[in-house]
Design a protein around this motif. Structure first.
Motif, mmCIF file in Angstrom:
data_model
loop_
_atom_site.group_PDB
_atom_site.id
_atom_site.type_symbol
_atom_site.label_atom_id
_atom_site.label_comp_id
_atom_site.label_asym_id
_atom_site.label_seq_id
_atom_site.Cartn_x
_atom_site.Cartn_y
_atom_site.Cartn_z
ATOM 1 N N LYS A 98 26.371 -80.361 -17.928
ATOM 2 C CA LYS A 98 26.200 -78.919 -17.914
ATOM 3 C C LYS A 98 24.709 -78.557 -17.946
ATOM 4 C CE LYS A 98 30.616 -78.068 -18.067
ATOM 5 N NZ LYS A 98 31.302 -77.512 -16.861
ATOM 6 N N PRO A 99 24.344 -77.458 -17.305
ATOM 7 C CA PRO A 99 22.933 -77.026 -17.351
ATOM 8 C C PRO A 99 22.513 -76.661 -18.773
ATOM 9 C CG PRO A 99 24.149 -75.875 -15.623
ATOM 10 C CD PRO A 99 25.166 -76.590 -16.458
ATOM 11 N N ARG A 100 21.278 -77.004 -19.129
ATOM 12 C CA ARG A 100 20.710 -76.580 -20.404
ATOM 13 C C ARG A 100 19.992 -75.258 -20.205
ATOM 14 N NH1 ARG A 100 18.368 -82.637 -21.113
ATOM 15 N NH2 ARG A 100 20.289 -83.625 -21.871
ATOM 16 N N ASP A 101 19.659 -74.604 -21.304
ATOM 17 C CA ASP A 101 18.987 -73.304 -21.233
ATOM 18 C C ASP A 101 17.723 -73.420 -20.395
ATOM 19 O OD1 ASP A 101 20.904 -72.190 -22.821
ATOM 20 O OD2 ASP A 101 19.736 -72.259 -24.675
ATOM 21 N N GLY A 102 17.602 -72.527 -19.418
ATOM 22 C CA GLY A 102 16.402 -72.486 -18.583
ATOM 23 C C GLY A 102 16.467 -73.343 -17.346
ATOM 24 N N GLU A 103 17.452 -74.241 -17.259
ATOM 25 C CA GLU A 103 17.550 -75.095 -16.083
ATOM 26 C C GLU A 103 18.157 -74.327 -14.911
ATOM 27 O OE1 GLU A 103 17.864 -79.636 -17.794
ATOM 28 O OE2 GLU A 103 19.731 -78.528 -17.470
ATOM 29 N N VAL A 104 17.633 -74.599 -13.713
ATOM 30 C CA VAL A 104 18.060 -73.885 -12.513
ATOM 31 C C VAL A 104 18.629 -74.875 -11.507
ATOM 32 C CG1 VAL A 104 17.283 -72.454 -10.573
ATOM 33 C CG2 VAL A 104 16.293 -72.119 -12.859
ATOM 34 N N ASP A 105 19.783 -74.538 -10.962
ATOM 35 C CA ASP A 105 20.412 -75.381 -9.948
ATOM 36 C C ASP A 105 19.520 -75.476 -8.716
ATOM 37 O OD1 ASP A 105 22.725 -76.850 -8.839
ATOM 38 O OD2 ASP A 105 22.813 -75.169 -7.441
ATOM 39 N N GLY A 106 19.284 -76.707 -8.249
ATOM 40 C CA GLY A 106 18.439 -76.923 -7.083
ATOM 41 C C GLY A 106 16.978 -77.135 -7.411
ATOM 42 N N ARG A 107 16.571 -76.765 -8.621
ATOM 43 C CA ARG A 107 15.181 -77.003 -9.046
ATOM 44 C C ARG A 107 15.118 -78.149 -10.057
ATOM 45 N NH1 ARG A 107 12.455 -72.782 -12.962
ATOM 46 N NH2 ARG A 107 13.735 -74.035 -14.421
ATOM 47 N N ASP A 108 15.914 -78.044 -11.112
ATOM 48 C CA ASP A 108 15.933 -79.089 -12.132
ATOM 49 C C ASP A 108 16.942 -80.187 -11.776
ATOM 50 O OD1 ASP A 108 14.129 -77.800 -14.237
ATOM 51 O OD2 ASP A 108 15.602 -76.230 -13.873
ATOM 52 N N TYR A 109 18.109 -79.765 -11.382
ATOM 53 C CA TYR A 109 19.167 -80.669 -10.928
ATOM 54 C C TYR A 109 20.051 -79.905 -9.948
ATOM 55 C CZ TYR A 109 18.359 -84.013 -14.773
ATOM 56 O OH TYR A 109 17.817 -84.938 -15.627
ATOM 57 N N TYR A 110 20.839 -80.657 -9.200
ATOM 58 C CA TYR A 110 21.969 -80.064 -8.482
ATOM 59 C C TYR A 110 23.168 -80.269 -9.398
ATOM 60 C CZ TYR A 110 18.917 -80.370 -4.398
ATOM 61 O OH TYR A 110 17.859 -80.253 -3.529
ATOM 62 N N PHE A 111 23.648 -79.198 -9.995
ATOM 63 C CA PHE A 111 24.751 -79.299 -10.947
ATOM 64 C C PHE A 111 26.080 -79.270 -10.189
ATOM 65 C CE2 PHE A 111 21.228 -77.546 -13.405
ATOM 66 C CZ PHE A 111 21.201 -78.433 -14.467
ATOM 67 N N ARG A 112 26.870 -80.324 -10.388
ATOM 68 C CA ARG A 112 28.126 -80.475 -9.671
ATOM 69 C C ARG A 112 29.240 -80.853 -10.634
ATOM 70 N NH1 ARG A 112 25.284 -78.186 -6.755
ATOM 71 N NH2 ARG A 112 24.602 -78.739 -4.638
ATOM 72 N N THR A 113 30.467 -80.499 -10.276
ATOM 73 C CA THR A 113 31.616 -80.956 -11.057
ATOM 74 C C THR A 113 31.828 -82.446 -10.774
ATOM 75 O OG1 THR A 113 33.226 -80.509 -9.310
ATOM 76 C CG2 THR A 113 32.676 -78.683 -10.809
#
Length: 214
Positions: free
Chosen positions: A43-58
């Motif tokens: 799961k994304p942590r506070d302040g993390e942005v999809d595509g910048r910090d990680y690509y968050f996927r199920t």
């Protein structure tokens, strides 16, 4: 548009050897260099942005990417999957951007077997001593004795793979190691096979020889 294809650079080291610091210094030296953004199922942590910090996927989405051959490398770490998607990396390389992969030896082995193998430059960062490695880990003030002991155990395994890399830097001094890292990248950029416009340039030199002979 660059006159050369970008270079995929694998930087590996045991925790505490200075890999992250050296990566940041290299990107400060040349802002066109970038990190490969990993995909993850955590799961994304506070302040993390999809595509910048990680690509968050199920987990299902991540598994589908693996099955479709979209991952250069992947692994499960503490119950979550992490991996390096091929698409964004290839897009950046095509326009001449060098990309740093901050991965361990296992990820490095997977990428050596991928479509990037021919372009790849691999660099291993070694500590000056095991005592100094432990001192650096303790100096962070972030981990318990148990966590540090675990990191030191993993470090031995990590270091055992040093000979799989193209280059090794012993990080006695961060400034000296930075200079060595820059020298490696500068030399790799000047490889004849990486200079895409070189054939046309030399062909033009030969034309100039012909013109002088007239």
């Amino acid at each position: 548009m660059s006159d050369r294809r970008g270079i995929p650079i694998i930087l590996s080291s045991p925790s505490g050897a200075g890999k992250s610091t050296l990566s940041k210094l290299l990107m400060k030296w040349d802002p066109s260099i970038t990190f490969s953004v990993s995909a993850t199922t955590r799961k994304p942590r506070d302040g993390e942005v999809d595509g910048r910090d990680y690509y968050f996927r199920t987990r299902d989405e991540f598994q589908q990417m693996v099955e479709n051959g979209e991952m250069l490398e992947h692994a499960e770490v503490f119950g979550n999957f992490y991996g390096s998607p091929f698409g964004p990396v290839e897009t950046a390389l095509k326009v001449g951007r060098d990309i740093i992969f901050d991965i361990d030896w296992q990820g490095g082995q997977q990428i050596r077997g991928s479509a990037l193998a021919a372009d790849l430059v691999t660099i291993f960062i070694l500590p000056p001593s095991i005592a100094e490695l432990e001192n650096r880990l303790r100096g962070r003030g972030q981990d318990s004795d148990e966590v540090i002991a675990d990191r030191m155990t993993k470090s031995r395994d990590e270091i055992s793979h040093w000979a799989e890399y193209d280059y090794c830097i012993v990080n006695h001094d961060i400034a000296d190691s930075e200079a060595q890292l820059k020298a490696i990248l500068t030399a790799e950029r000047l490889r004849r096979t990486r200079q895409s416009g070189l054939v046309d340039f030399v062909r033009d030199l030969n034309v100039q020889f012909g013109e002088r002979a007239k």
